[in-house]
Motif scaffolding. Structure first.
Motif, PDB file in Angstrom:
ATOM      1  N   LYS A  51       0.849  -1.202   0.000  1.00 33.17           N
ATOM      2  CA  LYS A  51       0.000   0.000   0.000  1.00 33.17           C
ATOM      3  C   LYS A  51       0.887   1.255   0.000  1.00 33.17           C
ATOM      4  O   LYS A  51       0.657   2.203  -0.752  1.00 33.17           O
ATOM      5  CB  LYS A  51      -0.879  -0.043   1.251  1.00 33.17           C
ATOM      6  N   LYS A  52       1.910   1.220   0.825  1.00 27.42           N
ATOM      7  CA  LYS A  52       2.832   2.361   0.926  1.00 27.42           C
ATOM      8  C   LYS A  52       3.562   2.571  -0.422  1.00 27.42           C
ATOM      9  O   LYS A  52       3.707   3.696  -0.887  1.00 27.42           O
ATOM     10  CB  LYS A  52       3.837   2.069   2.046  1.00 27.42           C
ATOM     11  N   GLU A  55       1.352   4.304  -2.839  1.00 26.17           N
ATOM     12  CA  GLU A  55       1.274   5.755  -2.552  1.00 26.17           C
ATOM     13  C   GLU A  55       2.510   6.457  -3.116  1.00 26.17           C
ATOM     14  O   GLU A  55       2.401   7.486  -3.778  1.00 26.17           O
ATOM     15  CB  GLU A  55       1.194   6.001  -1.045  1.00 26.17           C
TER      16      GLU A  55
END
Ligand code: NAP
Length: 280
Positions: A51-52, A55
């Motif tokens: 997820k990071k 981003e």
């Protein structure tokens, strides 16, 4: 002389920056859907990391968390829905799944053009016959590290220890594709030390702390440690006895900070590739 340490963390940051720049030029953001089933703590860490990464690369991402007791049907229905969505370019099912699942059937349910892990038999077949497509993340990350550090694989003898579908086998194929002569070793290889000593490039992908000792490494060899183990003190480590091998090798990857971050970066490359192939 001590080996050059291949800095996977720094290289992964560079790859992700390149991916971010390319993604910014697309007509729509690449989209990645990550499915996690149950509450395996290691899986949770991996999913949070992905997820990071999304981003950082400017991707759209969404997480689907199913409970431990979810059914195969439920999971297949979720994948089917994601297969049909235009905003989702890549679908990743975090493994391992709880034991009631048929992992193979689940991976086959992912549409091949969204199979960013490159686990679907269609994509594995393309890899095998050398057609362009997704590359499996961990072996692709290893190849990128070698390239960036000026290690030419062509004509070299590569020894891959481990023959899993996720790491060992595709690693061997990618090295073969770049004109290496490849030996694959596994748990039934009778003379592992001897085989390893013949390697110009040695890839350890087993999962056994302390398996690769300095006496198994040729002076000046390149040593890539794919494994992620916990030692007796609970510290993350690979298969390679790092300090003693580093004094003999020409290049070595650390654990942590070696292959792991590159695997994650390659997932971002695959998701970008999927978005591009979807015309974004
Ligand atoms: P796996 O499916 O358990 O495969 C391990 C392989 O090692 C098998 O082929 C096995 O042989 C072989 N093996 C076991 N004991 C051996 C021995 N004593 N001598 C020689 N070979 C032996 O594991 P995997 O999924 O490939 O993962 C391997 C390691 O890489 C694990 O530590 C895993 O955590 C790590 N990993 C890291 C990343 C990353 O991003 N850094 C990604 C994936 C995996 P048989 O086939 O004969 O059983």
């Amino acid at each position: 002389m001590d080996a050059v340490v291949i800095d996977g963390k720094a290289l992964a940051a560079k790859v992700k920056e390149e991916v971010r720049e390319k993604a910014a030029r697309l007509t729509q953001k690449p989209g990645l859907a990550v499915i996690i089933v149950g509450d395996n703590p290691a899986s949770r860490v991996y999913v949070n990391g992905k997820k990071k990464d999304c981003e950082e690369c400017g991707f759209y991402s969404e997480e689907h968390a199913l409970p431990e007791y979810a059914s195969q049907q439920e999971l297949l229905a979720l994948i089917e829905g994601l297969n049909g969505r235009e905003d989702i370019d890549g679908i990743l099912v975090q493994l391992p799944l709880p034991k009631q699942f048929d992992e193979r059937a689940v991976l086959r349910a992912i549409r091949p053009d969204k199979d960013v892990d490159c686990f679907h038999p269609f994509n594995v077949g393309k890899l095998m016959i050398g057609e362009e497509g997704f590359l499996p993340c961990t072996p692709a990350g290893v190849m990128r590290m070698l390239r960036e550090y000026g290690v030419d694989v062509s004509g070299k003898h590569c020894v891959v220890v481990g023959r899993s579908n996720i790491v060992g086998k595709p690693q061997a194929i990618l090295m073969l594709r770049e004109n290496a002569t490849v030996t694959i070793c596994h748990s039934r290889t009778p003379n592992l030390a001897e085989e390893c000593r013949t390697a110009d490039i040695l890839v350890a992908a087993v999962g056994k702390v302390g398996l690769i000792t300095a006496d198994m490494v040729k002076q000046g060899a390149v040593v890539i440690d794919v494994a992620m183990n916990r030692n007796e003190q609970g510290k993350l480590c690979g298969d390679v006895c790092y300090a003693e091998v580093a004094s003999k090798a020409s290049h070595i990857t650390p654990v942590p900070g070696g292959v792991g971050p590159m695997t994650r970066a390659m997932l971002m490359e695959n998701t970008l590739y999927a978005a591009q192939s979807h015309g974004k």
